[in-house]
Design an enzyme around this catalytic site. Structure first.
Site, short mmCIF file in Angstrom:
data_model
loop_
_atom_site.label_atom_id
_atom_site.label_comp_id
_atom_site.label_asym_id
_atom_site.label_seq_id
_atom_site.Cartn_x
_atom_site.Cartn_y
_atom_site.Cartn_z
CB VAL A 73 64.46 38.16 41.35
CG1 VAL A 73 65.40 38.22 42.55
CG2 VAL A 73 65.29 38.43 40.09
CB SER A 74 61.66 38.32 45.38
OG SER A 74 62.80 37.97 46.11
CB THR A 75 58.18 38.03 40.65
OG1 THR A 75 58.58 39.41 40.61
CG2 THR A 75 56.77 37.93 40.13
CE LYS B 149 61.11 35.99 49.14
NZ LYS B 149 62.18 36.21 48.16
CE1 TYR C 112 61.06 39.52 50.76
CE2 TYR C 112 63.23 40.23 50.02
CZ TYR C 112 61.99 39.66 49.75
OH TYR C 112 61.71 39.23 48.48
#
Length: 369
Positions: free
Chosen positions: A64-66, A68, A154
Site C-alpha cells: 500500500v502507501s509504503t 510512496k 493527503y
C-alpha cells in the site's frame, strides 16, 4: 549480519511467531539495517493461506502507501543527478496539467501533499487505474481544492500520478523503470522492490487478504467528509484492489510491492553506503527530510501530520512511509538504522504490531549506542 544481534532477532521472531499462532497475522516480514549492513531479516507464516505456500524473505508483498517511499526516492535520485528540481512547475513538463489554474503547482507541492489535487472522480475503477494515460488525464483535468501550498491534504492515490508523470516527462521512462534501473538494480533487489510488478513475477507475490481494514474504511467513509473524495468506494486501498493482477502490474506509484529486506536496504542506501552504493548525498537527505508545508491538521483525516519531500516525518527523528493495513519503512539517520515490515493480513483499529516491532528495534539499537 553484523554485530551481536541474536537477542533482538530472537525477540522479533518470538513476537511474529506469536502473532501467527494467535491468528492475528498470517504472514509477516521484518528487516533492519544498521550502518549499511543487515542486522535482522525475519519472515514467518504463509505467503498464501489457500495453497499453504510459505512466506520467504524474498517474497514481495503489496504494501500500500509504503510504496510512496519508493516513488519519493526515485525523485531524490534524479534530483541528485540534476535531472529535475523540486521547484519545477509541473505544467512546464506536463502542459495539460495547468488546466483550472494549476499552472503554479510544483513538484515540491506534490511531494509534500500540498498540491491541492487529492480528489478522484467518485466512479473511478480499478480498471481505470490500469490505464496510465487515463489516470494522468483525470489528474490533469482536476480542479484544485485550494491554492498550491495552502492546505495539507493527503494525496492517497493522486500522489503517484502527479509525481510519476513528472518523472516520465523528464526522463522518458516510467517511474517503475527508473526505480528498477537506478535504485533497486544497483542495490541488487530489482526482483524485490516494485512500483509495477512484471507479469512474469506475479506468481512470486504473497496474497494479501483483508482482516478488518475494509471495516475501518467503512467507518472513515461514514465519519470523515473528505475520505470518499480521496479514496472512492471502488478503489479503496485494501485487499480488494491489491490482489488484482491488473493493478499490481500497472503503474500505480502511490503504492508499491516489496519485501521488507529490500525496503530496509533501499533506505539504508539513502542515509549511508550499502555495499558501495549510496543513492543521495547527506545534504540531500537533510533537505528531503526537512518539514515542509503549512501547519495545522491534515484535510482528509484531521490529524497533525508532518511531511518532508515525499516522506512522512516522525517525532523520533525517522522518515519514511507507512501503508494502510500495517506495512512500514523508516530510516533513522542519527542511528544509522532502517526498519521495514510488511504483512499479508491487512488490518487496523486493534493495535499496530508492526509499529510495536519498529519501536522495539529502534529502542534496542538506541540503547546500545
Amino acid at each position: 549480519m553484523n554485530g551481536n544481534w541474536e537477542g533482538l532477532r530472537a525477540d522479533v521472531r518470538r513476537t511474529t511467531e506469536g502473532l501467527i499462532a494467535s491468528g492475528r497475522e498470517s504472514g509477516v516480514q521484518v528487516a533492519a539495517y544498521l550502518h549499511g549492513s543487515p542486522i535482522l531479516d525475519v519472515h514467518v507464516g504463509s505467503a498464501d493461506r489457500a495453497t499453504g505456500r510459505a512466506l520467504g524473505g524474498d517474497t514481495p508483498i503489496w504494501s500500500v502507501s509504503t510504496g510512496k517511499a519508493l516513488t519519493a526516492t526515485v525523485v531524490h535520485v534524479l534530483a541528485e543527478r540534476g535531472e529535475l528540481t523540486y521547484d519545477l512547475r509541473i505544467a512546464e513538463v506536463w502542459p495539460e496539467f495547468g488546466a483550472h489554474g494549476k499552472e503554479r503547482i510544483t513538484l515540491r507541492h506534490a511531494l509534500t501533499h500540498t498540491a491541492g489535487v487529492p480528489v478522484l472522480p467518485a466512479d473511478v475503477t480499478p480498471e481505470d487505474f490500469a490505464d496510465w494515460d487515463r489516470m494522468c488525464a483525470i489528474v490533469a483535468d482536476a480542479e484544485p481544492i485550494a491554492p498550491p501550498g495552502a492546505v495539507k491534504a493527503y494525496h492517497a492515490w493522486t500522489f503517484g500520478w502527479l509525481v510519476g508523470e513528472v518523472v516520465r516527462r523528464v526522463t522518458g521512462r516510467h517511474v517503475s523503470q527508473v526505480l528498477a534501473e537506478d535504485v533497486a538494480g544497483p542495490l541488487g533487489v530489482a526482483d524485490e522492490l516494485y512500483l509495477a510488478v512484471p507479469a512474469a513475477d506475479l506468481d512470486r507475490l504473497a496474497r494479501v487478504e483483508d482482516r478488518n481494514l475494509a471495516a475501518l474504511f467503512d467507518y472513515a467513509s461514514a465519519n470523515l467528509p473528505h475520505f470518499d473524495r480521496v479514496a472512492p468506494p471502488g478503489v479503496r486501498p485494501g485487499a480488494q484492489v491489491g490482489s488484482r493482477a491488473d493493478v499490481l502490474t500497472a503503474e500505480v506509484p502511490a503504492t508499491g510491492t516489496m519485501t521488507a529486506r529490500a525496503a530496509a536496504r533501499m533506505l539504508a542506501a539513502l542515509i549511508g553506503e550499502v555495499d558501495g552504493v549510496r543513492l543521495i548525498s547527506p545534504a540531500r537527505v537533510r533537505e528531503a527530510t526537512t518539514p515542509d508545508g503549512p501547519p495545522g491538521p491534515e484535510w482528509v483525516f484531521g490529524q497533525e501530520t508532518t511531511w518532508g519531500l515525499g516522506y512522512s516525518l516522525d517525532d523520533d527523528g525517522s522518515f519514511g512511509a507507512a501503508g494502510s493495513g500495517g506495512s512500514l519503512a523508516y530510516a533513522y539517520p542519527e542511528l544509522g538504522l532502517t526498519v521495514a515490515a510488511t504483512k499479508t493480513l491487512l488490518g487496523a483499529g486493534d493495535g499496530d504490531p508492526m509499529e510495536d516491532l519498529r519501536v522495539l528495534i529502534r529502542d534496542t539499537v538506541s540503547a546500545r549506542r
